[in-house]
Motif scaffolding. Structure first.
Motif, PDB file in Angstrom:
ATOM      1  N   LEU A 153     -24.523 -31.576  20.323  1.00 45.75           N
ATOM      2  CA  LEU A 153     -23.362 -32.558  20.592  1.00 45.75           C
ATOM      3  C   LEU A 153     -22.048 -32.345  19.853  1.00 45.75           C
ATOM      4  O   LEU A 153     -22.324 -32.152  18.535  1.00 45.75           O
ATOM      5  N   ASP A 154     -20.982 -32.467  20.179  1.00 45.74           N
ATOM      6  CA  ASP A 154     -19.813 -32.392  19.328  1.00 45.74           C
ATOM      7  C   ASP A 154     -18.842 -33.446  19.155  1.00 45.74           C
ATOM      8  O   ASP A 154     -17.910 -33.767  18.665  1.00 45.74           O
ATOM      9  N   GLN A 155     -19.903 -34.730  19.468  1.00 47.63           N
ATOM     10  CA  GLN A 155     -19.591 -36.205  19.105  1.00 47.63           C
ATOM     11  C   GLN A 155     -20.819 -36.789  18.466  1.00 47.63           C
ATOM     12  O   GLN A 155     -22.035 -36.269  18.503  1.00 47.63           O
ATOM     13  N   ALA A 206     -24.150 -39.467  22.836  1.00 48.87           N
ATOM     14  CA  ALA A 206     -23.746 -39.070  24.074  1.00 48.87           C
ATOM     15  C   ALA A 206     -24.390 -40.077  25.024  1.00 48.87           C
ATOM     16  O   ALA A 206     -25.478 -40.137  24.799  1.00 48.87           O
ATOM     17  N   ARG A 236     -25.722 -41.153  29.100  1.00 46.96           N
ATOM     18  CA  ARG A 236     -25.514 -40.914  30.597  1.00 46.96           C
ATOM     19  C   ARG A 236     -26.528 -41.674  31.419  1.00 46.96           C
ATOM     20  O   ARG A 236     -27.589 -42.049  30.734  1.00 46.96           O
ATOM     21  N   ARG A 282     -26.653 -37.279  17.954  1.00 46.89           N
ATOM     22  CA  ARG A 282     -26.191 -35.947  17.332  1.00 46.89           C
ATOM     23  C   ARG A 282     -27.137 -35.718  16.377  1.00 46.89           C
ATOM     24  O   ARG A 282     -27.239 -36.599  15.310  1.00 46.89           O
ATOM     25  N   ASP A 293     -23.818 -41.102  12.271  1.00 44.93           N
ATOM     26  CA  ASP A 293     -23.788 -41.116  13.770  1.00 44.93           C
ATOM     27  C   ASP A 293     -24.832 -42.217  14.431  1.00 44.93           C
ATOM     28  O   ASP A 293     -24.347 -42.814  15.351  1.00 44.93           O
ATOM     29  N   GLN A 301     -20.812 -44.488  28.714  1.00 43.99           N
ATOM     30  CA  GLN A 301     -19.660 -43.846  28.372  1.00 43.99           C
ATOM     31  C   GLN A 301     -19.915 -43.306  26.853  1.00 43.99           C
ATOM     32  O   GLN A 301     -20.570 -43.936  25.975  1.00 43.99           O
ATOM     33  N   THR A 302     -19.265 -42.195  26.573  1.00 41.27           N
ATOM     34  CA  THR A 302     -19.390 -41.511  25.281  1.00 41.27           C
ATOM     35  C   THR A 302     -18.030 -41.825  24.449  1.00 41.27           C
ATOM     36  O   THR A 302     -17.081 -42.125  25.022  1.00 41.27           O
TER      37      THR A 302
END
Length: 163
Positions: free
Chosen positions: A75-77, A80, A82, A123, A140, A160-161
């Motif tokens: 993950l780059d955040q 996430a 969904r 993450r 995180d 929403q991310t």
């Protein structure tokens, strides 16, 4: 005598002895403490396990909403989110399912769609045996916990991310 089923279920999975893989169960623990102080009794059930299995489809019966929580690589955040749909995905076996597959098992068993479900992926970077979660993963986790608290309080919280 059976007790009424709580309308909300939060289910985190991962291995607490494998570094950041503990993030799912850790979030569930912290969210449960938050819920005890903010929600009426009987509104939330919290479950943890090492992995998702076919039998977990039974835990979805009678729920209004379900939040699945797991650690995720790449993950780059910080996290996430969904919405999930029933799907066979990589297949359904008796061992280690994806959350979409758990929803599919529910649908196959009950002949109706599963309750609305969301995946919260946090993450993760390290999974060493005997390691504690890393400092970055815990930061995180704190951000993901804030989102999960909003999910508890508001059924309209959308997948929403973070920006």
């Amino acid at each position: 005598m059976s007790h009424p089923v709580a309308p909300l279920l939060v289910f985190g999975w991962g291995n607490p002895s494998r570094g950041d893989d503990a993030l799912g169960p850790l979030l569930v623990e912290r969210l449960q403490r938050h819920a005890q102080a903010t929600l009426p009794p009987g509104r939330l059930d919290c479950l943890t396990d090492f992995q998702l299995q076919v039998e977990h489809a039974l835990d979805l019966v009678g729920r209004e909403r379900v939040l699945f929580v797991d650690a995720a690589q790449d993950l780059d955040q910080p996290f996430a989110v969904r919405n999930l749909c029933a799907s066979r995905g990589a297949g359904i076996s008796s061992h280690a399912l994806a959350p979409d597959a758990v929803l599919q098992v529910y649908q196959d068993l009950h002949g109706q769609p599963p309750p609305p479900a969301t995946l919260l992926a946090i993450r993760a970077q390290t999974f060493g045996l005997g390691e504690a979660p890393g400092a970055a993963a815990l930061a995180d986790l704190a951000l993901a916990l804030s989102w999960a608290q909003a999910w508890l309080a508001n059924p309209a919280t959308v997948a929403q991310t973070p920006a």
